[in-house]
Design a protein around this motif. Structure first.
Motif, short mmCIF file in Angstrom:
data_model
loop_
_atom_site.label_atom_id
_atom_site.label_comp_id
_atom_site.label_asym_id
_atom_site.label_seq_id
_atom_site.Cartn_x
_atom_site.Cartn_y
_atom_site.Cartn_z
N PRO A 118 26.63 -47.20 20.08
CA PRO A 118 26.62 -48.44 19.28
C PRO A 118 26.15 -48.25 17.85
N PHE A 119 25.41 -47.18 17.59
CA PHE A 119 24.91 -46.94 16.25
C PHE A 119 25.81 -46.01 15.44
N LYS A 120 26.38 -45.00 16.09
CA LYS A 120 27.18 -44.00 15.38
C LYS A 120 28.64 -44.38 15.24
N ASP A 121 29.15 -45.19 16.17
CA ASP A 121 30.59 -45.46 16.21
C ASP A 121 31.00 -46.81 15.63
N PHE A 122 30.02 -47.63 15.23
CA PHE A 122 30.33 -48.96 14.70
C PHE A 122 29.54 -49.23 13.42
N VAL A 123 30.12 -50.06 12.58
CA VAL A 123 29.44 -50.56 11.38
C VAL A 123 29.16 -52.05 11.60
N PRO A 124 27.90 -52.48 11.51
CA PRO A 124 27.60 -53.91 11.69
C PRO A 124 28.09 -54.73 10.50
N ILE A 125 28.65 -55.89 10.80
CA ILE A 125 29.15 -56.77 9.73
C ILE A 125 28.35 -58.08 9.70
N SER A 126 28.31 -58.81 10.83
CA SER A 126 27.56 -60.06 10.84
C SER A 126 27.33 -60.54 12.27
N GLU A 127 26.09 -60.97 12.56
CA GLU A 127 25.84 -61.73 13.79
C GLU A 127 26.25 -63.17 13.49
N LEU A 128 27.24 -63.64 14.20
CA LEU A 128 27.83 -64.94 13.88
C LEU A 128 27.13 -66.10 14.58
N ALA A 129 26.83 -65.93 15.86
CA ALA A 129 26.27 -67.03 16.63
C ALA A 129 25.46 -66.49 17.80
N GLU A 130 24.60 -67.33 18.34
CA GLU A 130 23.80 -66.95 19.49
C GLU A 130 23.66 -68.13 20.43
N SER A 131 23.35 -67.81 21.70
CA SER A 131 23.18 -68.84 22.70
C SER A 131 22.14 -68.38 23.71
N SER A 259 26.90 -63.14 19.51
CA SER A 259 28.30 -62.80 19.26
C SER A 259 28.34 -62.25 17.84
N ALA A 260 28.77 -60.99 17.71
CA ALA A 260 28.65 -60.32 16.42
C ALA A 260 29.90 -59.52 16.09
N LEU A 261 30.14 -59.38 14.80
CA LEU A 261 31.32 -58.69 14.29
C LEU A 261 30.97 -57.27 13.87
N PHE A 262 31.78 -56.31 14.35
CA PHE A 262 31.60 -54.89 14.01
C PHE A 262 32.95 -54.31 13.58
N ALA A 263 32.87 -53.19 12.86
CA ALA A 263 34.06 -52.42 12.51
C ALA A 263 33.84 -50.98 12.93
N PRO A 264 34.90 -50.19 13.06
CA PRO A 264 34.71 -48.77 13.39
C PRO A 264 33.91 -48.05 12.30
N ALA A 265 33.10 -47.10 12.69
CA ALA A 265 32.35 -46.31 11.71
C ALA A 265 33.30 -45.65 10.73
N GLY A 266 32.91 -45.61 9.47
CA GLY A 266 33.76 -45.03 8.43
C GLY A 266 34.61 -46.04 7.70
N THR A 267 34.56 -47.30 8.11
CA THR A 267 35.29 -48.35 7.39
C THR A 267 34.75 -48.44 5.97
N PRO A 268 35.60 -48.47 4.96
CA PRO A 268 35.14 -48.50 3.57
C PRO A 268 34.13 -49.61 3.30
N PRO A 269 33.07 -49.31 2.55
CA PRO A 269 32.03 -50.31 2.28
C PRO A 269 32.54 -51.59 1.63
N ASP A 270 33.57 -51.47 0.77
CA ASP A 270 34.07 -52.68 0.12
C ASP A 270 34.76 -53.61 1.12
N ILE A 271 35.41 -53.04 2.13
CA ILE A 271 36.03 -53.86 3.18
C ILE A 271 34.96 -54.50 4.05
#
Length: 330
Positions: A118-131, A259-271
């Motif tokens: 979960p730390f090496k293979d994904f880039v965190p983007i935003s935690e959107l919501a919680e319940s 519920s949170a949004l992630f991208a694959p590791a290595g996704t360009p920082p501007d994206i």
């Protein structure tokens, strides 16, 4: 040859200036704007569940703000591992994203050989919501609160059982945390989903339930089930009379699902920055907030840094709890 050489020397300054101007223009030319094509948002669970609901709210909002279609791709199975693995192995170009639940943290403690980190293979983007989760009983059980439940369970050890949506779910971990903190013995009865678990309590098959709030809220509001406590840091907006576990005498007892949004590791920082900006804007809008609340969520709309910290804390806490409770996947 000498004449050609003299000509070349005579025009060399102009040629150098021309090539410098071309290089400058190429540098200033804008790169292809992201996104240029459809973006796929992978949900590692079946359609209709809590994570899927949040994903569809996000997909609709991002399609409007980014100007490209955003499709939800449900890839359920293996406690979410199939979908999460597919995103971990996807091209890091911003066109394949992951809408994950707390399973991205929980699974690290439950499965020995995960095909992703979960730390090496994904880039965190935003935690959107919680319940939060909620502890439920039938109104005719006579159990009026957490203290009452604990007293009865201690008086008759081994006679209480509790339903959860399945082994390793956050609701299961909530039930085990209650057992450890209160020093009580309750038999865990796993079901395939929060809805069936809530129905088991309603039918009297189990005395207690630990389920995600969205699955039980309508039954609580109708009076068919009684909520003893919610497991969020604060009382839930639509159940203002139901105390938190903290208020029920368990300091620091918070066990919710994100519920949170992630991208694959290595996704360009501007994206990543663009997706963080647009997804946070989407969930702070009135429309998305109302849709999320109706589905049983509260909006967070956090930063990438906040999600990274949340994930790290969640993994540490879950690993400790799973070890203490001796939880194993079946």
């Amino acid at each position: 040859m000498a004449i050609m050489s003299n000509v070349a020397r005579r025009h060399a300054p102009a040629w150098s200036l021309f090539t410098a101007l071309v290089a400058a223009l190429l540098t200033l030319a804008p790169a292809h704007a992201y996104p240029e094509r459809t973006v796929t948002l992978v949900v590692p669970f079946a359609p209709g569940g809590p994570t899927d609901i949040i994903a569809r709210i996000l997909a609709n909002a991002l399609a409007r703000s980014l100007g490209q279609q955003v499709i939800v791709d449900n890839r359920g199975g293996a406690s979410g591992n199939i979908g999460m693995t597919s995103v971990a192995r996807a091209a890091p170009d911003g066109y394949t994203l992951l809408l994950a639940s707390t399973a991205i943290a929980v699974n690290t403690a439950l499965f020995k050989n995960l095909p992703y980190d979960p730390f090496k293979d994904f880039v965190p983007i935003s935690e959107l919501a919680e319940s939060p989760n909620v502890i439920i009983v039938r109104p005719d059980s006579g159990i009026t609160g957490i203290a009452d439940l604990v007293a009865r369970a201690k008086a008759t050890p081994g006679t209480f059982n509790y339903a959860s949506p399945g082994v390793g779910t956050k609701s299961h971990l909530t039930g085990e945390q209650l057992k450890l903190r209160a020093g009580i013995d309750m038999v865990h009865v796993p079901y395939r989903g929060a809805g069936p678990a809530a129905q088991a309590v309603l039918a009297g098959t189990t005395q207690v339930g630990s389920v995600a709030l969205p699955a039980a809220e309508a039954l609580i509001q109708s009076g068919e089930l009684r909520a003893l406590a919610v497991t969020g840091a604060q009382r839930w907006f639509s159940l203002p009379t139901v105390p938190t576990m903290i208020e029920a005498g368990f300091p620091g007892f918070v066990s919710d699902t994100f519920s949170a949004l992630f991208a694959p590791a290595g996704t360009p920082p501007d994206i990543v920055a663009l997706l963080a900006k647009e997804s946070r804007a989407a969930f702070t809008a009135v429309e998305a907030r109302e849709l999320a609340r109706r589905a049983g969520f509260e909006v967070v709309a956090g930063t990438p840094e906040e999600l990274a910290a949340r994930l790290a804390a969640e993994v540490t806490a879950v690993r400790e709890l799973v070890a203490r409770a001796g939880i194993k996947t079946e």
